[in-house]
Scaffold this motif. Sequence first.
Motif, PDB file in Angstrom:
ATOM      1  N   ILE A 109      33.307  36.663  40.775  1.00 23.48           N
ATOM      2  CA  ILE A 109      32.107  36.995  41.023  1.00 23.48           C
ATOM      3  C   ILE A 109      31.200  35.608  41.122  1.00 23.48           C
ATOM      4  N   ASP A 110      30.236  35.712  42.258  1.00 23.95           N
ATOM      5  CA  ASP A 110      29.787  34.657  42.432  1.00 23.95           C
ATOM      6  C   ASP A 110      28.149  34.790  42.185  1.00 23.95           C
ATOM      7  N   GLY A 111      27.814  34.132  40.971  1.00 25.20           N
ATOM      8  CA  GLY A 111      26.380  34.094  40.670  1.00 25.20           C
ATOM      9  C   GLY A 111      25.780  35.484  40.264  1.00 25.20           C
ATOM     10  N   GLY A 112      24.335  35.414  39.950  1.00 27.35           N
ATOM     11  CA  GLY A 112      23.670  36.676  39.869  1.00 27.35           C
ATOM     12  C   GLY A 112      23.876  37.566  38.496  1.00 27.35           C
ATOM     13  N   LEU A 113      23.157  38.517  37.970  1.00 25.69           N
ATOM     14  CA  LEU A 113      23.396  39.183  36.816  1.00 25.69           C
ATOM     15  C   LEU A 113      24.463  39.659  36.509  1.00 25.69           C
ATOM     16  N   LEU A 114      25.422  40.134  37.444  1.00 29.25           N
ATOM     17  CA  LEU A 114      26.721  40.562  37.080  1.00 29.25           C
ATOM     18  C   LEU A 114      27.593  39.336  36.513  1.00 29.25           C
ATOM     19  N   GLN A 115      27.392  38.366  36.987  1.00 25.70           N
ATOM     20  CA  GLN A 115      27.728  37.003  36.356  1.00 25.70           C
ATOM     21  C   GLN A 115      27.665  36.841  35.015  1.00 25.70           C
ATOM     22  N   ILE A 116      26.533  36.769  34.656  1.00 26.89           N
ATOM     23  CA  ILE A 116      25.744  36.585  33.416  1.00 26.89           C
ATOM     24  C   ILE A 116      26.441  37.722  32.366  1.00 26.89           C
ATOM     25  N   LEU A 117      26.467  38.938  33.000  1.00 26.39           N
ATOM     26  CA  LEU A 117      27.151  39.947  32.026  1.00 26.39           C
ATOM     27  C   LEU A 117      28.602  39.858  31.822  1.00 26.39           C
ATOM     28  N   LEU A 118      29.272  39.255  32.676  1.00 27.31           N
ATOM     29  CA  LEU A 118      30.724  39.294  32.599  1.00 27.31           C
ATOM     30  C   LEU A 118      31.005  37.793  31.482  1.00 27.31           C
ATOM     31  N   ILE A 119      30.092  36.914  31.548  1.00 29.42           N
ATOM     32  CA  ILE A 119      30.205  35.734  30.656  1.00 29.42           C
ATOM     33  C   ILE A 119      29.786  36.205  29.361  1.00 29.42           C
ATOM     34  N   ILE A 120      29.039  37.242  29.059  1.00 27.99           N
ATOM     35  CA  ILE A 120      28.775  37.727  27.683  1.00 27.99           C
ATOM     36  C   ILE A 120      30.014  38.629  27.319  1.00 27.99           C
ATOM     37  N   GLY A 121      30.558  39.377  28.247  1.00 23.03           N
ATOM     38  CA  GLY A 121      31.799  39.995  27.846  1.00 23.03           C
ATOM     39  C   GLY A 121      33.019  39.165  27.513  1.00 23.03           C
TER      40      GLY A 121
END
Length: 417
Positions: free
Chosen positions: A292-304
Amino acid sequence: MMINFADKAIIGLAAVPIIKELNLTHEEFGRVGSSFFLLFSISAILGGFIANRVSSKVVIASMALLWAIVQLPMIGAVTLPMLIANRVILGAGEGPAYPVALHAVYKWFSDKQRTFPSALVGIGSVLGTGISAPLLTWIIVSYDWHAAFGFLGVVGLVWLVFWLVFGKEGTGCGTRAGGVGCNELPRIPYRKLLTCRTAVGSMLGSFSAYWALTLAVIWLPVFLVKGVGYSATQAGWIVALPSVAQIFLAPSIGFASQRLLARGWSSRAARGLLGGSCVMVSGLSMIGLSRIDGGLLQILLIIGSFATGSVMINLGAALIAEISPSTQRGAMLGINNAVYTLAGIGAPWVMGHAVDIGVDTYAGFRSGFAFAGTLILLGGLTAIFLIRPKQDIDRFQQGAQRSDVIDQGQRSAVRMG
């Protein structure tokens, strides 16, 4: 544990200015990160055996004094060998911290009451990363990275005073009542304890979780700044998000696990299946992060990726304590800690190497996260398959009974002779 993990996190938060000031490659910085774990595992084992015989309060106080003192020289001019020496000595002092802290807490609780307290101890490490990240980043940006190291040294000395005044020792029996709930397993050879399915599964699951945790501490800030393009301040806040999630996740899952045990669920399900599943979520999230490149989804995946797997470390420690006689618990927790934290040696170097050989910095990080996610996913699956605490305990007890029968037979033969 807050100070313990703040000491770990500082190297990642200060990575960019350290790399610039000392003119390091990414692989060289990865070796700096790995050096923390050079003596970490050995000291964890030694600390565990010492904790079997020495007051937990004394052991913890001695470690805290070392943590504080070793940070203070970083205030002045620093060379690469000096920085590596700092991390090696600090790692040796912090190696026994988590198992000794758990051993101290377990002296107050019986086996079925330990999962939630384990999670609370684990929250200390979460807070050490989460709360310290924005604060230490502010010190680094406003002053320099040397001041941040010195700040941690002073905080450590202040905490030590409070611990010496207010710290208390438990009964040593694993229960607040003083007898009921003690682990009544006979003494078991360490060879059998360490090779049983539950111990191997717990250590592999925790190893996988710690691989992710080490990447979060050492490389996540660098990935966000040099790979994605966030500012140091923005990266500091994003790094804190997995820790914030863990503050809620760790006690929630710990409490759920303890409730399941109280309702008659097996420890394999309430601890092993639950912990292994969390590791698998971490691995799958990290594989997604590599795509994934950037954005909210990337931050959610960082948390996961960096928030879920650490649950296994808490549950795994409870499983190790469950299968260990109380007189051997401190050593087994130390050995467990020593084994799974070996991930701290490999993870920083592997990621640093991936970044250096990548087409560019971002591509290198993506390759590193894809490898790490696959490793973590397989570790979670293996833990679920192996963990069988009831079977292991039954086998230990049967072996002890056979030994008693043989001993009685030999004594009878001697008397008849």
